[in-house]
Design a protein around this motif. Sequence first.
Motif, PDB file in Angstrom:
ATOM      1  N   UNK A 108       1.263   2.851  11.099  1.00 52.98           N
ATOM      2  CA  UNK A 108       0.649   2.346   9.867  1.00 52.98           C
ATOM      3  C   UNK A 108       0.488   3.488   8.855  1.00 52.98           C
ATOM      4  N   UNK A 109       0.062   4.634   9.365  1.00 51.15           N
ATOM      5  CA  UNK A 109      -0.125   5.820   8.529  1.00 51.15           C
ATOM      6  C   UNK A 109       1.159   6.164   7.782  1.00 51.15           C
ATOM      7  N   UNK A 110       2.252   6.302   8.513  1.00 50.14           N
ATOM      8  CA  UNK A 110       3.510   6.728   7.893  1.00 50.14           C
ATOM      9  C   UNK A 110       4.051   5.688   6.914  1.00 50.14           C
ATOM     10  N   UNK A 111       3.911   4.413   7.254  1.00 51.32           N
ATOM     11  CA  UNK A 111       4.433   3.359   6.395  1.00 51.32           C
ATOM     12  C   UNK A 111       3.639   3.219   5.105  1.00 51.32           C
ATOM     13  N   UNK A 112       2.322   3.140   5.225  1.00 50.21           N
ATOM     14  CA  UNK A 112       1.513   2.846   4.040  1.00 50.21           C
ATOM     15  C   UNK A 112       1.447   4.010   3.058  1.00 50.21           C
ATOM     16  N   UNK A 113       1.550   5.241   3.552  1.00 52.14           N
ATOM     17  CA  UNK A 113       1.545   6.374   2.632  1.00 52.14           C
ATOM     18  C   UNK A 113       2.783   6.369   1.740  1.00 52.14           C
ATOM     19  N   UNK A 194     -15.213   0.339   0.982  1.00 45.62           N
ATOM     20  CA  UNK A 194     -15.145  -0.218  -0.373  1.00 45.62           C
ATOM     21  C   UNK A 194     -14.847   0.869  -1.396  1.00 45.62           C
ATOM     22  N   UNK A 195     -15.522   2.004  -1.287  1.00 48.76           N
ATOM     23  CA  UNK A 195     -15.293   3.094  -2.233  1.00 48.76           C
ATOM     24  C   UNK A 195     -13.873   3.644  -2.111  1.00 48.76           C
ATOM     25  N   UNK A 196     -13.381   3.736  -0.883  1.00 43.92           N
ATOM     26  CA  UNK A 196     -12.012   4.225  -0.679  1.00 43.92           C
ATOM     27  C   UNK A 196     -10.987   3.265  -1.278  1.00 43.92           C
ATOM     28  N   UNK A 216      -4.968   7.074  -0.396  1.00 45.19           N
ATOM     29  CA  UNK A 216      -4.616   6.285   0.780  1.00 45.19           C
ATOM     30  C   UNK A 216      -4.706   7.136   2.046  1.00 45.19           C
ATOM     31  N   UNK A 217      -4.285   8.403   1.944  1.00 45.05           N
ATOM     32  CA  UNK A 217      -4.387   9.295   3.105  1.00 45.05           C
ATOM     33  C   UNK A 217      -5.843   9.421   3.553  1.00 45.05           C
ATOM     34  N   UNK A 218      -6.740   9.643   2.603  1.00 51.61           N
ATOM     35  CA  UNK A 218      -8.153   9.780   2.929  1.00 51.61           C
ATOM     36  C   UNK A 218      -8.682   8.524   3.616  1.00 51.61           C
ATOM     37  N   UNK A 219      -8.280   7.368   3.106  1.00 47.62           N
ATOM     38  CA  UNK A 219      -8.738   6.100   3.679  1.00 47.62           C
ATOM     39  C   UNK A 219      -8.182   5.880   5.093  1.00 47.62           C
ATOM     40  N   UNK A 223     -10.049   5.640   8.720  1.00 49.76           N
ATOM     41  CA  UNK A 223      -9.892   4.463   9.581  1.00 49.76           C
ATOM     42  C   UNK A 223      -9.377   4.866  10.960  1.00 49.76           C
ATOM     43  N   UNK A 224      -8.389   5.754  10.988  1.00 54.50           N
ATOM     44  CA  UNK A 224      -7.801   6.183  12.256  1.00 54.50           C
ATOM     45  C   UNK A 224      -8.840   6.866  13.142  1.00 54.50           C
ATOM     46  N   UNK A 225      -9.586   7.803  12.573  1.00 56.18           N
ATOM     47  CA  UNK A 225     -10.567   8.544  13.363  1.00 56.18           C
ATOM     48  C   UNK A 225     -11.676   7.631  13.856  1.00 56.18           C
ATOM     49  N   UNK A 226     -12.123   6.717  12.985  1.00 52.84           N
ATOM     50  CA  UNK A 226     -13.211   5.822  13.366  1.00 52.84           C
ATOM     51  C   UNK A 226     -12.754   4.840  14.443  1.00 52.84           C
ATOM     52  N   UNK A 227     -11.533   4.347  14.308  1.00 51.28           N
ATOM     53  CA  UNK A 227     -10.996   3.402  15.294  1.00 51.28           C
ATOM     54  C   UNK A 227     -10.879   4.059  16.657  1.00 51.28           C
TER      55      UNK A 227
END
Length: 233
Positions: A108-113, A194-196, A216-219, A223-227
């Motif tokens: 997801x990271x690589x695609x969405x960036x 929401x802010x992201x 998007x990277x920050x968001x 998400x990745x770390x929290x998941x």
Amino acid sequence: MDEKASKLKMQSVKRKTLSDQVIDQIIDLLLTGKLHPGDKLPTEMELMEMLFVSRPVLREALSSLETIGIIHRKTREGTFLSDKIGSQPYRIMLALAAGDIKAILETRFTQELGLVSLAAEKISELELKKLKETIHIMETSDGDYSEADREFHRIIACSASNYMTEGLIDPLLNMYDTILANISTENRNKEITLQQHKDIYNALEKRDPIQSYLSMYKHLDYVRKKTLKNINE
């Protein structure tokens, strides 16, 4: 056999793994440019003659190609090569990685960036309006906002207007939603998310691909770390 079919010049297949070889031959028609997306395939009888295979072998191969979205059949019209990459091939591939949460998150990271960078150049005013609407839905939601969250990312992916990646985003987000289903909503921070999303929207509105990428990277990193943290607890 008509003149068009005779020009395709496919090789006759050998006796081992006949169905797989038929699949290879049909895909090769696309790779070599003898046929193009959206073109109609020769009739079953013509294909049987060209490949020297039986009807059951041919139909097995065609069924496999239809399952993965390479071809589609129209009643009374015939069999056609698909004119765009659908979600089915990606869904099947992602299913193989269903238990590998880290791999799903990285994909997801690589695609969405990449997609958000393209979206900054291509996104329409209508799509920006739709993005803003999803943010409003999230902001005013009293409960689960995952549907609006998912739609936000889907709009961005589709606004990149790349048919090769468009088919990937829905099965990828669906797989990610399955992961999120195992995380309690109380462990999600709506205010930060929401802010992201607002930061990403603002960058897209400015048509700034670099800032869109960074936002998007920050968001996604958050998400990745929290998941991973919630799943490992």
